[in-house]
Design a protein around this motif. Structure first.
Motif, mmCIF file in Angstrom:
data_model
loop_
_atom_site.group_PDB
_atom_site.id
_atom_site.type_symbol
_atom_site.label_atom_id
_atom_site.label_comp_id
_atom_site.label_asym_id
_atom_site.label_seq_id
_atom_site.Cartn_x
_atom_site.Cartn_y
_atom_site.Cartn_z
ATOM 1 N N MET A 32 5.629 25.429 -42.084
ATOM 2 C CA MET A 32 4.402 26.143 -41.705
ATOM 3 C C MET A 32 3.621 25.220 -40.767
ATOM 4 S SD MET A 32 5.568 27.786 -44.288
ATOM 5 C CE MET A 32 5.443 26.786 -45.723
ATOM 6 N N TYR A 34 0.707 24.007 -41.646
ATOM 7 C CA TYR A 34 -0.230 23.102 -42.340
ATOM 8 C C TYR A 34 0.522 22.066 -43.164
ATOM 9 C CZ TYR A 34 0.875 26.060 -46.412
ATOM 10 O OH TYR A 34 1.529 26.764 -47.395
ATOM 11 N N LYS A 122 -4.623 34.872 -47.941
ATOM 12 C CA LYS A 122 -3.239 34.737 -48.438
ATOM 13 C C LYS A 122 -2.280 34.982 -47.298
ATOM 14 C CE LYS A 122 -2.659 35.451 -53.223
ATOM 15 N NZ LYS A 122 -2.241 36.329 -54.334
ATOM 16 N N GLY A 123 -1.053 34.533 -47.470
ATOM 17 C CA GLY A 123 -0.012 34.817 -46.466
ATOM 18 C C GLY A 123 -0.439 34.293 -45.108
ATOM 19 N N ILE A 124 -0.880 33.042 -45.076
ATOM 20 C CA ILE A 124 -1.432 32.477 -43.817
ATOM 21 C C ILE A 124 -0.272 32.193 -42.873
ATOM 22 C CG2 ILE A 124 -2.774 30.553 -42.867
ATOM 23 C CD1 ILE A 124 -3.960 30.268 -45.754
ATOM 24 N N ILE A 125 -0.441 32.611 -41.627
ATOM 25 C CA ILE A 125 0.641 32.420 -40.650
ATOM 26 C C ILE A 125 0.255 31.336 -39.657
ATOM 27 C CG2 ILE A 125 1.951 33.547 -38.804
ATOM 28 C CD1 ILE A 125 1.521 36.175 -40.441
ATOM 29 N N ALA A 139 -1.155 37.420 -42.790
ATOM 30 C CA ALA A 139 -0.418 38.691 -42.791
ATOM 31 C C ALA A 139 -1.380 39.834 -43.088
ATOM 32 C CB ALA A 139 0.660 38.641 -43.873
ATOM 33 N N TYR A 140 -2.571 39.503 -43.568
ATOM 34 C CA TYR A 140 -3.522 40.570 -43.912
ATOM 35 C C TYR A 140 -4.679 40.599 -42.916
ATOM 36 C CZ TYR A 140 -0.937 39.711 -48.211
ATOM 37 O OH TYR A 140 0.080 39.498 -49.109
ATOM 38 N N LYS D 11 -4.155 37.854 -60.265
ATOM 39 C CA LYS D 11 -4.213 37.860 -58.798
ATOM 40 C C LYS D 11 -3.255 36.809 -58.230
ATOM 41 C CE LYS D 11 -6.756 39.796 -55.944
ATOM 42 N NZ LYS D 11 -5.491 40.493 -55.475
ATOM 43 N N THR D 12 -3.316 35.564 -58.788
ATOM 44 C CA THR D 12 -2.525 34.489 -58.127
ATOM 45 C C THR D 12 -1.031 34.823 -58.198
ATOM 46 O OG1 THR D 12 -2.712 33.441 -60.267
ATOM 47 C CG2 THR D 12 -3.970 32.439 -58.457
ATOM 48 N N THR D 13 -0.445 34.679 -57.079
ATOM 49 C CA THR D 13 0.984 35.053 -56.978
ATOM 50 C C THR D 13 1.851 34.030 -57.695
ATOM 51 O OG1 THR D 13 0.318 35.690 -54.773
ATOM 52 C CG2 THR D 13 2.660 35.773 -55.238
ATOM 53 N N SER D 96 2.607 41.632 -55.378
ATOM 54 C CA SER D 96 2.009 42.597 -54.439
ATOM 55 C C SER D 96 1.537 41.825 -53.203
ATOM 56 C CB SER D 96 0.815 43.281 -55.110
ATOM 57 O OG SER D 96 -0.002 42.236 -55.673
ATOM 58 N N GLU D 97 1.152 40.589 -53.395
ATOM 59 C CA GLU D 97 0.690 39.823 -52.203
ATOM 60 C C GLU D 97 1.474 38.500 -52.139
ATOM 61 O OE1 GLU D 97 -3.302 39.346 -53.264
ATOM 62 O OE2 GLU D 97 -3.994 41.303 -52.532
ATOM 63 N N PRO D 98 2.648 38.534 -51.537
ATOM 64 C CA PRO D 98 3.452 37.285 -51.475
ATOM 65 C C PRO D 98 2.740 36.211 -50.643
ATOM 66 C CG PRO D 98 4.382 38.987 -50.052
ATOM 67 C CD PRO D 98 3.246 39.646 -50.791
ATOM 68 N N GLU D 99 3.060 34.970 -50.958
ATOM 69 C CA GLU D 99 2.489 33.820 -50.224
ATOM 70 C C GLU D 99 3.391 33.507 -49.022
ATOM 71 O OE1 GLU D 99 0.024 31.468 -51.001
ATOM 72 O OE2 GLU D 99 -0.783 32.511 -52.762
ATOM 73 N N GLU D 100 2.835 32.705 -48.115
ATOM 74 C CA GLU D 100 3.669 32.372 -46.931
ATOM 75 C C GLU D 100 4.784 31.406 -47.320
ATOM 76 O OE1 GLU D 100 0.633 31.465 -47.450
ATOM 77 O OE2 GLU D 100 0.574 29.267 -47.359
ATOM 78 N N THR D 101 4.635 30.825 -48.532
ATOM 79 C CA THR D 101 5.685 29.854 -48.931
ATOM 80 C C THR D 101 6.812 30.568 -49.684
ATOM 81 O OG1 THR D 101 4.423 29.579 -50.944
ATOM 82 C CG2 THR D 101 4.052 27.943 -49.197
ATOM 83 N N LEU D 167 5.377 42.873 -45.621
ATOM 84 C CA LEU D 167 4.582 41.634 -45.584
ATOM 85 C C LEU D 167 5.507 40.432 -45.464
ATOM 86 C CD1 LEU D 167 1.846 42.339 -48.313
ATOM 87 C CD2 LEU D 167 1.481 41.811 -45.883
ATOM 88 N N MET D 171 6.266 36.844 -42.746
ATOM 89 C CA MET D 171 6.079 35.433 -43.137
ATOM 90 C C MET D 171 6.984 34.531 -42.287
ATOM 91 S SD MET D 171 3.820 35.373 -45.360
ATOM 92 C CE MET D 171 2.988 36.573 -46.397
#
Lengths: 326, 130, 150, 309, 660
Positions: A32, A34, A122-125, A139-140, D11-13, D96-101, D167, D171
């Protein structure tokens, strides 16, 4: 920070090309944007992976230990706060000063990705820096964040833009804009609690410890060849905390070993996977040393004797020192 | 309950809290005592008698009343014994045994005789207003 | 997470470890012996060459193993047989006591005293007063490795 | 462990620490023995018997339990692990909200359709529930009055699943995939000189092994406690310098050797012994927690064992 | 597995009275590793040691634990016994169940339990003992004597007679010390100068003795056999070689207002002065505070009048560094200060003097050429009162708790001298107890009373007041119980004596133990009175405790013999319990070197083989000869590489584990 990265790349290219140094230590791009990691650059081709942005918090001085053993000349790019750690390593004779070319680079304070995420992102690009703000692309959708709000804890207690040791410097010194911050505030607050509350706080905090040793291995002041806890001969060797007493034992000893040598670079609490506020233990020792034996900043130079390795005839008596602060 | 002389001496020593056994009979207290000339039992012998369990002759001695409580003896004693306190303790034990008071307060003449030395007035007040 | 709970089964029998430096406080303890001065028996003395030999890990180990109080006795600053030993010990113990207090462990469980070879009485008095403080504080439950307590 | 009244955070994935310690705790006393004169008395610690429910487990963690089962439940079976595993009903919660990792799809794991005893989807405020195994059925039966028949539930769930796929495609790690064929060239990977460069900056700390849901190495030590001796087991990390201390010495003395062993075990050795299943579930914890940001994605790319999809 | 022998000593009844020794021996038998356990009445006796040696041979013991008295008492004895039986002496550990157990705990049950715990700790430690061999260090064949009084001189002469080099360092311009100020000496009443001066000359001319006068010790480092002292020779401003001691400079010197220390301030002296006639070296010294040349830059008369041109104003202090094998402390004493004793009116009545001042008055070389006259009006006194125990035997903080021992004898001496020279003077001595013990001392005191009619009155003087031209001494006669006010023309106070002012500074420098009264503490009050607990440091004279000249000379000789015992050895066995560095784990940070008080740690690059990896590393090295085994380095070392033999980390941890 973009043009600084460019200057660093040029500097590294000149050094490597001229053969002045055999390798350069800086930060290299991660998967990524970061997760930049420290990296060794041995030839100019690798240099395009070199990066310097708001996510280069890692303190590179500890990597010099390995290099100076192989009597090669190494160049290293150090932020102002990292230079204190290098001084400490030189004082502990773990790094030979003459085999290191230190290049000081300015820093405007590094960003903590967890704080960015804590703002609900979340889902930071991607993240781009412009002035005092950061635009975060996820992503959001994208969002604007003020840099001062997402700085690393250690940058809030920034020791200023002066370099404790440097052969050359690049760029103009940059100030870290952040709200006024007393690094001992939390320590003082804890001290005001009753012993029972303090014990509960630390029992809660230290019980999260999984003994992964990241804090010990990242710490530039913790540079023993074989650590007490790894040495089967030492009666304190241990791989896991069986109960709260052993958790405290590990952390008291780790903090005690770096007392008087810790430059408060904050790396230990940055890398702790469980987010334990380890810097509070080190800062407690720093506050005590300053109070009992006069202000002392480890690594400010490479020769003054560490507080625990010197003494004064009329030091304060052990009991008296902690009077009044029950 | 009636104490024997020995017990009473020990009781007085206990009340006064004075460690009479420290006394080495050097006599410095008696030497420096301003009222010593008129005392029949000098302070060092006073302590000696109490150390050896004798109190009756002390109770009858005039030392109790001559002593001005100026505490010179206690200040000078090289062994930290406090003879003045012992004299005080014996005097108090005498006063508390009703009827044996030397002088009753209302027996004092109305107007004070100007020949009465100042010191005597002060020590008298000390003795009676206990 | 293991909560440290104290189990007051029998009347609380305190356990105190004393690190005494060979040249001064150990000799002071000997003098207290020759002068037949008594002090509580639950104090056990470990001889060390100098108070600067006491490593904080010994103290933590003692607490871990169930000691209720630890006292370090050394020469009076200036009288150390090795000239500067007790100065270092003084700094080390000051920081250790402050940290233990910071972690919520009762600070009075660890004590440092300077007793010379001629102070037999002081040695006995110090040990008696320390034993009383520890009795008042009760059993050490905060720094104890539950597996080790008998 | 959940106690009455503590708030539940769905909430936390991904959790900081993996869930392996509900079946394979960091420290565990196995047995104790005591010597009376010449006799030796053995005291076996009884197996944990309390029934537990793990709610809100993500798909990747569920997949990691399957990998751990391959280790602990194969002969000779680890009774402690088995007891805990059987007494626990796993309820998966779809991401529902995957992380970029996250890169669980690289290992064929569907984030939106967990394969535990029962699966649940959280869409807005209502929770969709679908039992999968007998244990799941029993639990559902036990609490059936909580449920109402969800008509059209499948459609909403499918919609969420599609959303998650979309989503994930955005990523950065979307295109990351491992080629089984490349990973099987054991000797060639072992000799590659990429390790030198990669392992140089590794600190050898052990964070990656302790946060990783599939790492299962442990150390057994005897602990002398007064006159009894207790044998206890605790997590160990192949990255520690004394991990392979043996009677004959320590075969892996350099950090390079340890670093290489860790990744080869994940990518090469484990699949070779377990029908090609990689010892990784793509949860991304390591990407977040490694102090120097070294991870399996970077290593795989450097080794050239990936294939583009 | 170790084979440990445990021997529990009864110590007669000292231990057996409150510790069930049999039960201690019995209970340790079950500890793994203990092969033999027994109790015996006197372990330190011949029989006890034989029991141990026999057990070592019969059971093949590899370790020995003796539960007995303090290791500071008999550790050496038991180590020698073990060595005689072929066991390395450092495989013996002592559990102190006497001073630390039986003598301090009354309840037998409690004391026995503690004795067992201490025994277990010693056993846990001895399992980890390693055989140690003492190193050797050379002995410098030279001794240093600090203090040039009779004690220092006698010790130096005895050492020099045996053929060893000795340096005497004396603070004042001349040797001789307090004895040179005295007139006569008891009990034989022979003149002090007559018996002292020959010794001073003998010392000055002895080829083995070097004398540094007007000099002080600046710094001492090193340890027994290898001391290094820095001596500061203060500038005399007079060349010792050229000066012939003619004394013209003192006569002509215009600055005469300085008080003569030698005469206890009873007369003045010039800025350039020789303290007393028989001074050695017979060379003057310029007192720079009072010398006009140094204060104002004018004058310089002494340089002009000096026939030998020996005056050297530009002379500077000189630092001499010298190595020594042994150091003797002979710093002597001083009378205590009378400021706190207002009741004697010493500061206001010139006729109230101290005994030392009386010595100067009666001394022929004194300020009054020996004529006993009152200092107020110069007339002959008709009555003199001597007051004993002024400041001695005083438990309040004004005075000294101890008896100064020599006053009773010199009071009798003074009384007799007065009566012999001036029979018409009434002499009265007020005393608490007359203490004149030993050979011919009591006879001496009785002679003063019976033959010379000196009046002895038992009773302490309370107060001294002035009345007209004479003094009034208020005292009490404890025997008769009467209060006395005795008129007297002169009162002599027998003041208490205390150690010389810089005793404590020297003690810190030499790390010699010192007690709360500033007397140097001896290694053992009965068995080793002339040695300091610090090896290589010896005590001679009053610096160790109040004593008279006969005892001082006796003790001075004893100290000399102890020094000779040390210097006669070429090699000294050094303490093997020294630090040692584990090369495998040393990371070369040298934190140890910064805390080592003896500079015993240096660093070297070495090729170290760590688990098969050869690496060139900086490693700390311990110089076993310099290291004294304090252990500061072992705690400063974060990785635990630095350890201390005999008190290793694992040993102490084992003791902690055994106790807790």
């Amino acid at each position: 920070m973009q043009k600084i990265e460019q200057l660093i790349k040029e500097k590294a290219r000149d050094l490597l090309a001229a053969g002045q140094v055999t390798s350069v230590i800086a930060w290299q791009k991660g998967e990524m944007f970061y997760d930049n990691a420290p990296g060794y650059f041995d030839n100019t081709e690798e240099l395009d992976a070199l990066v310097y942005n708001a996510f280069c918090a890692a303190n590179l001085s500890k990597y010099l230990i390995a290099n100076t053993k192989k009597d090669e000349k190494t160049a290293v790019f150090l932020k102002p706060c990292d230079t204190y750690s290098l001084n400490q390593l030189i004082k502990d004779r773990r790094v030979q000063r003459e085999q290191v070319l230190v290049i000081g680079i300015p820093c405007a304070g590094m960003v903590d990705i967890n704080k960015v995420k804590a703002q609900g992102l979340k889902g930071i690009i991607g993240i781009t820096e412009d002035g005092d703000n950061l635009t975060v692309e996820t992503a959001y959708g994208t969002k604007q964040v003020a840099r001062a709000e997402v700085l690393l804890n250690k940058c809030l207690a920034c020791k200023g833009s002066a370099y404790a040791v440097s052969d050359e410097t690049i760029g103009e010194p940059m100030a870290v804009k952040h709200a006024p911050y007393d690094r001992f505030a939390v320590v003082k607050e804890l001290e005001s609690l009753s012993p029972q509350e303090r014990f509960a706080f630390w029992q809660e905090e230290l019980s999260k410890c999984i003994r992964c040793n990241a804090c010990r291995d990242i710490c530039p002041a913790c540079s023993c060849e074989q650590c007490l806890f790894d040495n089967p001969e030492s009666p304190l060797a241990g791989k896991a905390n069986n109960n709260s007493a052993e958790e405290q034992l590990f952390h008291i000893i780790r903090a005690y070993h770096v007392a008087g040598r810790c430059t408060d670079c904050g790396e230990c609490s940055r890398v702790c996977p469980q987010g334990i506020r380890l810097d509070l233990l080190n800062r407690k020792f720093i506050k005590d040393i300053n109070e009992f034996y006069g202000d002392y900043q480890a690594g400010a130079d490479a020769d003054t004797n560490a507080p625990l390795l010197s003494f004064d005839v009329d030091d304060v008596e052990p009991g008296a020192a902690t009077k009044g602060r029950e | 309950m009636h104490l024997t002389e020995k017990e009473e001496a020990a009781e007085i020593l206990r009340i006064s809290g004075v460690k009479a056994d420290n006394c080495m009979q050097c006599g410095k207290c008696s030497a420096a005592c301003p009222a010593g000339a008129k005392m029949d039992i000098l302070p060092h012998r006073f302590v000696w008698e109490l150390m050896n369990g004798r109190v009756n002759n002390l109770a009858a001695s005039n030392t109790l009343w001559q002593c001005l409580s100026c505490f010179t003896c206690s200040a000078r004693c090289p062994r930290g014994v406090d003879p003045a306190k012992l004299i005080e303790a014996v005097r108090l034990s005498v006063i508390r045994k009703q009827g044996e008071n030397r002088l009753n307060v209302d027996e004092l003449p109305a107007e004070i005789d100007e020949m009465m030395p100042q010191q005597a007035l002060v020590s008298a007040l000390r003795k009676y207003n206990k | 997470m293991l909560a440290a709970q104290s189990t007051p089964d029998k009347e609380f029998e305190q356990l105190i470890v004393a690190f005494c430096c060979n040249w001064c406080s150990y000799a002071g303890a000997d003098l207290a012996g020759t002068a037949r001065r008594s002090y509580p028996a639950n104090i056990k003395i470990i001889r060390v060459p100098c108070s600067c030999r006491v490593n904080p890990t010994f103290i933590l180990r003692a607490f871990l193993r169930g000691a209720d109080g630890v006292i370090i006795a050394g020469c009076h600053p200036g009288d150390c047989h090795y000239t500067s030993g007790n100065y270092f010990a003084r700094r080390r113990m000051t920081l250790l006591m402050s940290m233990l207090s910071f972690l919520g462990v009762d600070k009075a469980r660890l004590r440092v005293e300077w007793v010379s070879a001629a102070e037999g009485n002081k040695f006995a008095e110090v040990m008696t007063s320390f034993a009383e403080t520890i009795k008042a504080l009760g059993e050490n439950v905060k720094l104890r490795d539950l597996r080790c307590k008998k | 462990m959940w106690q009455e009244g503590t708030a539940v955070d769905l909430k936390t994935t991904i959790t900081a620490k993996s869930l392996k310690n509900i079946f394979f705790p960091q420290i565990e006393n196995l047995l104790a023995f005591e010597r009376q004169g010449q006799k030796l008395s053995l005291e076996q610690k009884q197996l944990p018997a309390e029934k537990t429910i793990a709610f809100g487990v993500r798909a990747c963690d569920i997949a990691s339990f399957n990998l751990l089962d391959k280790v602990f439940l194969k002969q000779p079976v680890d009774h402690f692990y088995q007891a805990r595993r059987e007494n626990c009903t796993l309820i998966g919660l779809a991401c529902s909200e995957p992380e970029e990792t996250c890169f669980c799809r690289t290992f064929g794991i569907e984030p939106a359709s967990p394969t535990a005893d029962a699966a649940a989807w959280l869409v807005g405020d209502d929770l969709f529930w679908q039992p999968k195994t007998t244990k799941g059925e029993e639990l559902t039966a036990a609490i059936k009055d909580l449920f109402t028949e969800a008509e059209g539930g499948d459609k909403i769930v499918a919609e969420q699943q599609a959303q998650v796929q979309a989503l994930l495609d955005k990523m950065p790690l979307a295109g990351f995939a491992l080629s089984d064929e490349e990973c099987s060239k054991q000797a060639e990977i072992f000799e590659s000189e990429v390790w030198e460069e990669l392992s140089k900056t590794c600190l050898g700390c052990g964070t990656c092994t302790y946060v990783c849901p599939t790492c299962h190495c442990y150390d057994i030590r005897d602990y002398e406690v007064n006159d009894k001796v207790e044998r206890y087991r605790c997590w160990d990390s192949c990255m520690f310098s004394d991990f392979t201390n043996m009677a004959g010495g320590n075969p892996r003395t350099t950090r390079l050797a340890r670093f290489r062993q860790r990744y080869m075990h994940k990518l090469v050795y484990f699949p070779a012994n377990n029908e090609g299943a990689y010892a990784c579930v793509g949860c991304g914890r390591r990407l977040q927690k490694c102090p120097v940001s070294l991870n399996i994605v970077k290593v795989a790319k450097a080794l050239g064992v990936t294939k583009n999809v | 597995m170790q084979k440990i022998g445990v021997f529990v000593c009864w110590c007669g009844s000292n231990i057996a009275a409150t510790v069930d020794v049999a039960r201690v021996a019995e209970s340790v038998k079950s500890i793994p590793g203990v092969a033999f356990a027994a109790d015996y009445r006197y372990m330190c006796s011949e029989g006890g040691q034989e029991l141990m040696q026999k057990a070592i041979k019969d059971y093949g013991l590899s370790r020995v634990v003796v539960c007995s008295c303090s290791p500071r008492m008999h550790e050496a004895t038991f180590r020698k016994a073990a060595q005689a039986a072929g066991l390395n002496p450092y495989l013996v550990e002592i559990a102190n169940i006497r001073e630390h157990c039986s003598w301090v705990h009354k309840d037998k049950e409690v004391a026995t339990a503690k004795a067992i715990a201490l025994a277990k700790a010693a056993i846990a430690k001895v399992k980890l003992n390693t055989p140690l061999v003492s190193g050797e260090s050379a002995v410098v064949k030279r001794a240093l004597v600090i203090g040039g009084g009779i004690a220092g001189l006698q010790t130096a002469l005895d050492i020099a007679e045996a053929g060893y080099k000795v340096d005497i360092v004396e603070k004042t311009p001349s040797i001789g010390g307090k004895m040179s100020q005295l007139d006569k000496t008891f009990p034989t009443l022979d003149c002090s100068a007559c018996i002292l001066t020959p010794k001073m000359v003998e010392a000055a001319t002895h080829e083995n003795i070097t004398i540094y006068t007007y000099s002080e010790i600046e710094k001492v480092s090193g340890y027994v056999g290898q001391f290094e002292a820095v001596i500061r020779k203060k500038a005399r401003s007079v060349s010792v070689d050229r000066c012939s001691g003619c004394g013209i400079c003192s006569e002509k010197c215009p600055s005469k207002k300085a008080k003569s220390e030698f005469d206890q301030g009873l007369r003045n002296r010039s800025a350039i002065y020789i303290p007393f006639a028989q001074a050695i070296p017979n060379v003057p010294v310029i007192d720079r505070e009072n010398c006009l040349k140094f204060q104002t830059g004018k004058c310089g008369i002494c340089a002009k009048v000096c026939p030998a041109g020996a005056i050297e104003y530009e002379q500077e202090d000189e630092l001499v560094t010298q190595k020594y094998g042994a150091i003797v402390l002979a710093t002597g004493f001083e009378p205590i200060d009378m400021a706190k004793f207002g009741e004697f009116n010493y500061e206001y009545c010139p006729d109230v003097i101290t005994s030392l001042e009386f010595e100067r008055l009666t001394n022929a070389a004194g300020p009054t050429q020996g004529h006993l006259v009152r200092l107020s009006d110069g007339k002959k006194p008709k009555s003199i009162v001597f007051v004993s125990c002024v400041g001695s035997r005083d438990t309040t903080e004004r005075g000294k708790t101890y008896c100064s021992k020599i006053c009773c004898m010199y009071n009798a001496k003074h009384a007799m001298l007065v009566k012999e020279k001036y029979p018409d003077i009434d002499v009265q001595v007020f005393y608490i107890d007359v203490r004149t013990p030993g050979k011919s001392f009591d006879e001496f005191y009785r002679r003063a009373v019976e033959e010379y009619g000196v009046q002895y009155t038992k009773g302490m003087v309370g107060k001294i007041t002035e009345e007209g031209d004479h003094l009034l001494v208020h005292a009490s006669d404890v025997a008769s119980g009467a209060q006395l006010s005795v008129p007297a023309d002169m009162v002599v106070l027998a003041t208490a004596i205390k150690p010389a002012a810089d005793a404590r500074k020297l003690a810190t420098m030499l790390t010699a133990s010192i007690d709360t009264n500033d007397f140097f503490t001896e290694a053992h009050p009965k068995l080793r009175p002339v040695e300091s607990p610090t090896a290589g440091i010896f005590l001679s004279g009053v610096c160790q405790g109040p004593k008279d000249i006969p005892e001082t000379v006796a003790q001075a000789g004893a100290a000399a013999v102890k020094v000779l015992g040390l210097l006669s050895k070429d090699k000294l066995l050094t303490n093997p319990c020294v630090a040692t560095c584990n090369e495998q784990t040393c990371s070369g940070c040298l934190a140890c070197e910064k805390v080592c008080p003896y500079g015993a740690i240096s660093a070297e690059y070495k090729l170290v083989n760590v688990k098969g990896l050869k690496e060139r590393r900086l490693i700390a090295q311990v110089n076993e000869a310099l290291c004294q085994g304090c252990g500061a380095c072992t705690v400063a070392c974060p990785s635990g590489a630095m350890d201390l033999k005999g008190f290793s980390n694992k040993q102490i941890m084992a003791e902690v584990d055994a106790i807790c």
